[in-house]
Enzyme design. Sequence first.
Site, mmCIF file in Angstrom:
data_model
loop_
_atom_site.group_PDB
_atom_site.id
_atom_site.type_symbol
_atom_site.label_atom_id
_atom_site.label_comp_id
_atom_site.label_asym_id
_atom_site.label_seq_id
_atom_site.Cartn_x
_atom_site.Cartn_y
_atom_site.Cartn_z
ATOM 1 N N THR A 2 0.916 -1.151 -0.002
ATOM 2 C CA THR A 2 0.236 -0.140 0.089
ATOM 3 C C THR A 2 0.895 1.248 -0.066
ATOM 4 O OG1 THR A 2 -1.679 -1.111 1.425
ATOM 5 C CG2 THR A 2 -1.920 1.306 1.259
ATOM 6 N N HIS A 19 2.046 2.065 -3.488
ATOM 7 C CA HIS A 19 1.091 2.697 -4.267
ATOM 8 C C HIS A 19 1.088 4.030 -4.200
ATOM 9 C CE1 HIS A 19 -0.548 -1.239 -5.775
ATOM 10 N NE2 HIS A 19 -0.685 -1.682 -4.552
#
Length: 340
Positions: free
Chosen positions: A40, A43
Amino acid sequence: MKALVKQEKDRGLVLKEVPVPEIGPRDVLVKVKKTAICGTDTHIYKWDRWAQKNVPVPMVIGHEFMGHVEKVGSDVKGIKVGERVSAEGHLTCGHCRSCREGVRHLCPNTKGIGVHTPGCFAEYLSVPEENIFKLPPHISDEISAILDPFGNAVHTALSCDIPGEDVLITGAGPIGIMSAAIAKFAGARSVVVTDPNPKRLERAKKLGATRCVNIREEKIKDVVEELSIWDGFSVGLEMSGHPDGLNDLLKSARPGAKIALLGILPQTTLIDWDLVIFKMLTIKGIYGREIFSTWHKMSNMVYGGLKVDDVITHRFPYQDFEEAFETMISGDSGKIILEW
Ligand code: NAD
Ligand code: ZN
């Protein structure tokens, strides 16, 4: 304090001075010691479509951490200054039916630390008392910093009936290989892990996979024969987030098998529904961890001898965050620790 901040709507992060978070009456201020980088976070670092849609800027990011309690709010009853802690990174609302029924992981109003609220890539972090997990002494600082993804693996693997069964895991990322270790520890007959990356498969083997399959070179079908798995795998764990990973599980599943999906699949993923219907498969989606039963099971399995230490491949001081993120993005690493 120093913190890694998503400052601009663009690639990268900046290391800058920000105020130490204020704590409310039910919050705990943690002095962060070790953190880990999650997919995450990459990202958000890359600022891809998902990050653009979900992350307000500026934001201190990061949600995998351990540290010591620096200060507690006036209504905090169960936690003392100096205690060694980590925390559940999903903040739940406390008011919905799921929260009130004691199944917080099903809260539809979940917010993420380091995604929607300031995160742990900083010298200090504020966390609600109800999210704190006190660390037992048998869990090392480094493993404590990765309990969040380790918990994803535990939640996914323990959703299925593992003892005595053949387990297929698609994707040998950090979570896939920890799942292999867990499935083996939980008594699987065999654990087969697939990936196109040979370095990642090597690590899966180190963590306890019975057999690894490089999908560029081998067929799962051949391995099934080699291991005398008669009519397919009873358990499938999707840990790649790739449509082919899911389709391989459906094709290789035994009638009546259970398949748990952790990998985040594209919305356009197509599957052959005949496989699901005529093999009477059960498919379960997995998000996060069960709060806190996954945490206690994980802690107790480590106490009982489960080892996932080899999933950690790199350590960097927080000042070298750029090198750490680029290493993570290269795809050749396992978990990466940032030291504060
Ligand atoms: P990762 O991206 O590091 O690992 C994915 C692996 O899958 C890579 O090694 C890649 O080479 C491999 N892969 C790609 N295509 C494949 C294929 N066709 N067959 C087999 N392997 C293939 O991810 P991770 O950090 O280990 O996390 C695993 C997945 O879980 C990711 O999709 C991640 O986004 C997701 N995730 C979900 C949750 C949740 O709560 N549902 C939480 C954390 C992570
Ligand atoms: Zn809720």
